[in-house]
Design a protein around this motif. Structure first.
Motif, PDB file in Angstrom:
ATOM      1  N   SER A  36       3.307  -3.403 -18.665  1.00  0.00           N
ATOM      2  CA  SER A  36       1.888  -3.049 -18.769  1.00  0.00           C
ATOM      3  C   SER A  36       1.515  -1.885 -17.863  1.00  0.00           C
ATOM      4  O   SER A  36       0.459  -1.270 -18.039  1.00  0.00           O
ATOM      5  CB  SER A  36       1.010  -4.262 -18.440  1.00  0.00           C
ATOM      6  N   ILE A  37       2.379  -1.581 -16.891  1.00  0.00           N
ATOM      7  CA  ILE A  37       2.131  -0.467 -15.975  1.00  0.00           C
ATOM      8  C   ILE A  37       2.449   0.872 -16.650  1.00  0.00           C
ATOM      9  O   ILE A  37       1.958   1.921 -16.245  1.00  0.00           O
ATOM     10  CB  ILE A  37       2.965  -0.647 -14.685  1.00  0.00           C
ATOM     11  N   ARG A  38       3.253   0.813 -17.714  1.00  0.00           N
ATOM     12  CA  ARG A  38       3.721   2.031 -18.385  1.00  0.00           C
ATOM     13  C   ARG A  38       2.537   2.880 -18.866  1.00  0.00           C
ATOM     14  O   ARG A  38       1.552   2.368 -19.376  1.00  0.00           O
ATOM     15  CB  ARG A  38       4.618   1.650 -19.556  1.00  0.00           C
ATOM     16  N   THR A  58      -1.755  -2.229  -6.553  1.00  0.00           N
ATOM     17  CA  THR A  58      -1.499  -1.053  -5.722  1.00  0.00           C
ATOM     18  C   THR A  58      -1.426   0.211  -6.574  1.00  0.00           C
ATOM     19  O   THR A  58      -2.011   1.250  -6.226  1.00  0.00           O
ATOM     20  CB  THR A  58      -0.175  -1.224  -4.948  1.00  0.00           C
ATOM     21  N   LEU A  59      -0.713   0.130  -7.703  1.00  0.00           N
ATOM     22  CA  LEU A  59      -0.544   1.309  -8.541  1.00  0.00           C
ATOM     23  C   LEU A  59      -1.831   1.704  -9.253  1.00  0.00           C
ATOM     24  O   LEU A  59      -1.977   2.858  -9.679  1.00  0.00           O
ATOM     25  CB  LEU A  59       0.584   1.080  -9.548  1.00  0.00           C
ATOM     26  N   PRO A  75       3.533  11.491 -11.503  1.00  0.00           N
ATOM     27  CA  PRO A  75       4.629  10.810 -12.203  1.00  0.00           C
ATOM     28  C   PRO A  75       5.320   9.770 -11.328  1.00  0.00           C
ATOM     29  O   PRO A  75       5.405   9.913 -10.103  1.00  0.00           O
ATOM     30  CB  PRO A  75       5.581  11.953 -12.571  1.00  0.00           C
ATOM     31  N   LEU A  76       5.814   8.739 -11.976  1.00  0.00           N
ATOM     32  CA  LEU A  76       6.498   7.648 -11.276  1.00  0.00           C
ATOM     33  C   LEU A  76       7.547   7.058 -12.198  1.00  0.00           C
ATOM     34  O   LEU A  76       7.302   6.858 -13.391  1.00  0.00           O
ATOM     35  CB  LEU A  76       5.492   6.565 -10.871  1.00  0.00           C
ATOM     36  N   ASP A  87       0.814  -1.220   0.000  1.00  0.00           N
ATOM     37  CA  ASP A  87       0.000   0.000   0.000  1.00  0.00           C
ATOM     38  C   ASP A  87       0.846   1.268   0.000  1.00  0.00           C
ATOM     39  O   ASP A  87       0.468   2.284  -0.586  1.00  0.00           O
ATOM     40  CB  ASP A  87      -0.941   0.017   1.207  1.00  0.00           C
ATOM     41  N   PHE A  88       2.016   1.210   0.647  1.00  0.00           N
ATOM     42  CA  PHE A  88       2.886   2.387   0.725  1.00  0.00           C
ATOM     43  C   PHE A  88       3.365   2.817  -0.662  1.00  0.00           C
ATOM     44  O   PHE A  88       3.727   3.971  -0.870  1.00  0.00           O
ATOM     45  CB  PHE A  88       4.098   2.088   1.611  1.00  0.00           C
ATOM     46  N   ALA A  89       3.354   1.907  -1.630  1.00  0.00           N
ATOM     47  CA  ALA A  89       3.879   2.203  -2.960  1.00  0.00           C
ATOM     48  C   ALA A  89       2.946   3.074  -3.790  1.00  0.00           C
ATOM     49  O   ALA A  89       3.324   3.530  -4.871  1.00  0.00           O
ATOM     50  CB  ALA A  89       4.164   0.902  -3.713  1.00  0.00           C
TER      51      ALA A  89
END
Length: 305
Positions: free
Chosen positions: A177-179, A123-124, A132-133, A84-86
């Motif tokens: 796939s997160i991109r 989480t993301l 931004p990440l 969750d912290f992420a």
């Protein structure tokens, strides 16, 4: 006495010298803070970032507390732990590793890599839109499999024949796939890791005059731990958003490498087998040209010295 330049002048100086202007005070996490992750944590701590790090072993929390601000337990197979912290970070290094065992447990590989990345993706998904990440994922050049020693760049096909490579490629696909337009994802495919506490040249020299029970015709690839740290920092500084081989310049077969090491040390040569003793083989002259073309330079370009 001349006065110190103001911040704007300093930024202009860095820009003229084409040196990256480093962010400071970012919130970064290392998911899987082991051999490489600890070294990255030391580098990031010197840069002044707020750090989170995960481990699967509770006994390591005290050790990690000396390196990071918030050490945490995360086990992708344990639903009582979470990431969750992420959801509120500026940068994440994904450095999951199944275990220290030399024996590969395929089930553990799947649970560690794919389970951990699934939890990260979930989480993301809850991350504030538009924030931004930078993500960096440590993968392996093992995904190329047996290419008969051919020169191999990032455009080469990956190996789907071996189940471990299938997991590693699937992990790369999941992280990619997160991109998005606000999330940059850099995949670093590593060679075999050596460095402090992992003296591969000394291990190879210990075989002098003896027989190595592996195929000496295969061409592996290597990377020093300190160059991995530098590569991770480089990816963050440059905002990399692609896949890169992070290996040194050594493109020798196992037999050639030990021959050179033994000759340099004045020891009798080791003998290697000429048939594969394992069904999972990396045999490729892996190219590092792509990341070099961006300006990255290795501090340990060759294992032979």
């Amino acid at each position: 006495m001349t006065s110190s330049p103001d911040l704007a002048s300093l930024y202009q100086l860095l820009a003229r010298q084409q040196r990256p202007i480093l962010p400071s005070g970012e919130r970064r996490a290392i998911l899987g803070c082991g051999y490489v992750g600890e070294a990255v944590a030391r580098a990031w701590k010197q840069e002044g970032h707020a750090l989170w790090a995960t481990t699967t072993r509770r006994e390591r929390l005290g050790e990690l507390s000396e390196l990071v601000d918030t050490p945490l337990i995360f086990d992708s197979t344990d639903s009582s732990t979470n990431l969750d912290f992420a959801a509120d970070l500026d940068g994440i290094l994904v450095s999951f590793a199944p275990s220290k065992s030399s024996e590969v447990d395929l089930t553990q590989y799947r649970r560690t890599f794919l389970g951990g990345l699934q939890r990260l993706t979930e989480t993301l998904d809850r991350r504030p839109h538009g924030t931004p990440l930078q993500l960096v994922h440590l993968s392996s050049c093992g995904v190329y499999g047996n290419r008969q020693g051919a020169v191999t760049s990032e455009t080469a096909p990956t190996d789907f024949d071996h189940p471990v490579n299938q997991v590693l490629v699937k992990a790369e696909e999941m992280i990619a796939s997160i991109r998005s337009d606000r999330i940059k994802v850099c995949v670093l495919r590593l060679g075999g890791i050596y460095g402090p506490g992992r003296d591969i040249p000394a291990m190879l020299l210990s075989a002098a005059g003896g027989l190595v029970q592996r195929n000496g015709l295969n061409v592996p690839c290597w990377i020093h731990r300190d160059d991995i740290v530098r590569g991770v920092c480089f990816a963050f500084e440059q905002g990399l958003n692609d896949t890169y081989n992070l290996v040194n310049d050594t493109q020798l077969s196992g037999q050639e490498l030990t021959d050179r090491l033994c000759e340099k040390a004045g020891l009798p040569l080791a003998m290697w087998m000429t048939i594969n003793t394992s069904d999972r083989v990396l045999n490729a002259r892996v190219s590092n040209d792509k990341i070099k073309q961006l300006g990255f330079a290795f501090t340990h370009p060759c294992m032979v010295g």
